[in-house]
Design an enzyme around this catalytic site. Sequence first.
Site, PDB file in Angstrom:
ATOM      1  N   LEU A  58       0.825  -1.213   0.000  1.00 55.01           N
ATOM      2  CA  LEU A  58       0.000   0.000   0.000  1.00 55.01           C
ATOM      3  C   LEU A  58       0.857   1.259   0.000  1.00 55.01           C
ATOM      4  O   LEU A  58       1.840   1.360   0.735  1.00 55.01           O
ATOM      5  CB  LEU A  58      -0.908   0.018   1.234  1.00 55.01           C
ATOM      6  CG  LEU A  58      -1.893  -1.151   1.382  1.00 55.01           C
ATOM      7  CD1 LEU A  58      -2.823  -0.897   2.577  1.00 55.01           C
ATOM      8  CD2 LEU A  58      -2.699  -1.406   0.120  1.00 55.01           C
ATOM      9  N   HIS A  59       0.473   2.195  -0.852  1.00 61.84           N
ATOM     10  CA  HIS A  59       1.135   3.497  -0.891  1.00 61.84           C
ATOM     11  C   HIS A  59       0.059   4.572  -0.720  1.00 61.84           C
ATOM     12  O   HIS A  59      -1.138   4.259  -0.543  1.00 61.84           O
ATOM     13  CB  HIS A  59       1.922   3.680  -2.190  1.00 61.84           C
ATOM     14  CG  HIS A  59       1.119   3.404  -3.427  1.00 61.84           C
ATOM     15  ND1 HIS A  59       0.072   4.186  -3.838  1.00 61.84           N
ATOM     16  CD2 HIS A  59       1.200   2.395  -4.341  1.00 61.84           C
ATOM     17  CE1 HIS A  59      -0.432   3.707  -4.949  1.00 61.84           C
ATOM     18  NE2 HIS A  59       0.215   2.604  -5.277  1.00 61.84           N
TER      19      HIS A  59
ATOM     20  N   HIS B 264      -3.287   4.185  -2.522  1.00 62.41           N
ATOM     21  CA  HIS B 264      -4.256   3.271  -1.898  1.00 62.41           C
ATOM     22  C   HIS B 264      -4.912   3.930  -0.686  1.00 62.41           C
ATOM     23  O   HIS B 264      -6.113   3.780  -0.450  1.00 62.41           O
ATOM     24  CB  HIS B 264      -3.568   1.992  -1.413  1.00 62.41           C
ATOM     25  CG  HIS B 264      -2.979   1.144  -2.495  1.00 62.41           C
ATOM     26  ND1 HIS B 264      -1.625   0.918  -2.605  1.00 62.41           N
ATOM     27  CD2 HIS B 264      -3.558   0.470  -3.508  1.00 62.41           C
ATOM     28  CE1 HIS B 264      -1.391   0.131  -3.644  1.00 62.41           C
ATOM     29  NE2 HIS B 264      -2.545  -0.156  -4.211  1.00 62.41           N
TER      30      HIS B 264
ATOM     31  N   GLU C 161      -7.774   5.727 -10.839  1.00 60.45           N
ATOM     32  CA  GLU C 161      -7.799   5.996 -12.285  1.00 60.45           C
ATOM     33  C   GLU C 161      -6.449   5.763 -12.938  1.00 60.45           C
ATOM     34  O   GLU C 161      -6.352   5.788 -14.156  1.00 60.45           O
ATOM     35  CB  GLU C 161      -8.235   7.444 -12.543  1.00 60.45           C
ATOM     36  CG  GLU C 161      -9.727   7.629 -12.436  1.00 60.45           C
ATOM     37  CD  GLU C 161     -10.211   8.899 -13.122  1.00 60.45           C
ATOM     38  OE1 GLU C 161      -9.387   9.764 -13.455  1.00 60.45           O
ATOM     39  OE2 GLU C 161     -11.429   9.018 -13.301  1.00 60.45           O
TER      40      GLU C 161
ATOM     41  N   ASP D 244      -4.942   3.025 -13.149  1.00 60.09           N
ATOM     42  CA  ASP D 244      -5.190   1.822 -13.954  1.00 60.09           C
ATOM     43  C   ASP D 244      -6.473   2.061 -14.749  1.00 60.09           C
ATOM     44  O   ASP D 244      -7.523   1.465 -14.463  1.00 60.09           O
ATOM     45  CB  ASP D 244      -5.308   0.604 -13.035  1.00 60.09           C
ATOM     46  CG  ASP D 244      -4.003   0.354 -12.292  1.00 60.09           C
ATOM     47  OD1 ASP D 244      -2.985   0.155 -12.943  1.00 60.09           O
ATOM     48  OD2 ASP D 244      -4.013   0.397 -11.043  1.00 60.09           O
TER      49      ASP D 244
ATOM     50  N   MET E 282       1.878   7.472  -8.432  1.00 57.69           N
ATOM     51  CA  MET E 282       2.223   6.501  -7.385  1.00 57.69           C
ATOM     52  C   MET E 282       1.829   5.108  -7.836  1.00 57.69           C
ATOM     53  O   MET E 282       0.750   4.899  -8.401  1.00 57.69           O
ATOM     54  CB  MET E 282       1.511   6.854  -6.096  1.00 57.69           C
ATOM     55  CG  MET E 282       2.087   8.102  -5.487  1.00 57.69           C
ATOM     56  SD  MET E 282       1.514   8.342  -3.820  1.00 57.69           S
ATOM     57  CE  MET E 282       2.276   9.920  -3.480  1.00 57.69           C
TER      58      MET E 282
ATOM     59  N   SER F 106       2.775   0.690  -6.791  1.00 57.87           N
ATOM     60  CA  SER F 106       3.537  -0.264  -5.972  1.00 57.87           C
ATOM     61  C   SER F 106       4.827  -0.653  -6.687  1.00 57.87           C
ATOM     62  O   SER F 106       5.806  -1.053  -6.062  1.00 57.87           O
ATOM     63  CB  SER F 106       2.705  -1.519  -5.715  1.00 57.87           C
ATOM     64  OG  SER F 106       1.504  -1.168  -5.072  1.00 57.87           O
ATOM     65  N   ARG F 107       4.828  -0.561  -8.011  1.00 57.28           N
ATOM     66  CA  ARG F 107       6.007  -0.992  -8.782  1.00 57.28           C
ATOM     67  C   ARG F 107       7.114   0.065  -8.782  1.00 57.28           C
ATOM     68  O   ARG F 107       8.226  -0.231  -9.232  1.00 57.28           O
ATOM     69  CB  ARG F 107       5.601  -1.339 -10.213  1.00 57.28           C
ATOM     70  CG  ARG F 107       4.773  -2.620 -10.284  1.00 57.28           C
ATOM     71  CD  ARG F 107       4.532  -3.096 -11.702  1.00 57.28           C
ATOM     72  NE  ARG F 107       4.056  -4.466 -11.744  1.00 57.28           N
ATOM     73  CZ  ARG F 107       2.773  -4.818 -11.849  1.00 57.28           C
ATOM     74  NH1 ARG F 107       1.833  -3.904 -11.925  1.00 57.28           N
ATOM     75  NH2 ARG F 107       2.440  -6.095 -11.877  1.00 57.28           N
TER      76      ARG F 107
HETATM   77  O1  PAF Z   1      -5.283  -2.826  -9.130  1.00 55.91           O
HETATM   78  C1  PAF Z   1      -4.980  -3.837  -8.463  1.00 55.91           C
HETATM   79  O2  PAF Z   1      -4.281  -3.774  -7.449  1.00 55.91           O
HETATM   80  C2  PAF Z   1      -5.484  -5.192  -8.924  1.00 55.91           C
HETATM   81  O3  PAF Z   1      -5.482  -5.287 -10.308  1.00 55.91           O
HETATM   82  C3  PAF Z   1      -6.850  -5.582  -8.336  1.00 55.91           C
HETATM   83  C4  PAF Z   1      -7.938  -4.638  -8.793  1.00 55.91           C
HETATM   84  C5  PAF Z   1      -6.784  -5.559  -6.818  1.00 55.91           C
HETATM   85  C6  PAF Z   1      -7.236  -6.986  -8.789  1.00 55.91           C
HETATM   86  O4  PAF Z   1      -6.294  -7.922  -8.385  1.00 55.91           O
END
Ligand code: PAF
Length: 282
Positions: free
Chosen positions: A36-37, A40, A151, A153, A187, A189-190
Amino acid sequence: MSSVQVIKSPAAMSAWSEAARARGERIAFVPTMGALHAGHLSLLAAARAHGERVALSIFVNPTQFGPNEDLARYPRDLAGDLAKAAAAGTDVAFVPAVPDMYPPGAQTVVEVREVSQGLCGDRRPGHFAGVATVVCKLFGIVRPHVALFGEKDFQQLAVVRRMVADLSLPVAVVGCPTLREPDGLAMSSRNVYLSPAERARAVAVFRGLSAARERFRAGERRAEILAEVALTDIAAAVDRVDYVEVRDADSLRPIAHLEQPAVILAAVFLGTTRLIDNMRLP
Ligand code: PAF
């Protein structure tokens, strides 16, 4: 600091939700893969406004990773995540194990066809089927009233919205703005994979997308030109460009001329790290 109730079994998670629903409480849900960042945490904070109960899931979903992707090295920090989630006012964290989500014999896959094509869908075959399947299962287990997604993703959010509409799932999907580092890097996680030199170059994605947005504001409406503007900054800094494309913001269909809300999306590699970002036009 209050602590988060951790639930591992799908049956116990559903029972928790049933009890909350029986009390008339609305459940706002933030699905994540952990690590989590601040992005999130902003979703968890926003979730508070949508329900009396905030549920988080932490599950690194194997079915959305391709064979040569980063499943094995994906950052995992459950203790750290739970502390952050608690500070953000989360009530419950659903942390299932892989066999709980994919019991032996499971055969069903949720495939959202058109929206999953192109962009990341073409570069990561099977990725969105993995996402749609796990999100559908999480919705079935957690039974939220509202689910919040970032957004950043953008294509994932479009896939989830389409799935919810097509399958008549009783969940309101809320998209939340991308959180950025002070220099503009989205931001993710990668981002922890980036070396200091790659991190310095990564900001070119934000710069390129911002340049395209400026050109749009100055009156340019040709998608090809806007993508080229972004590409100029981006290609000069990153190791490989996966795509820079302008799409319709709702359908994600390619467009040549911007007469409706649009979005410019980019995916790049810095070393072995793949980053994505996007910006709405306007
Ligand atoms: O965005 C994410 O972290 C993932 O693609 C999700 C929506 C939790 C599904 O695994």
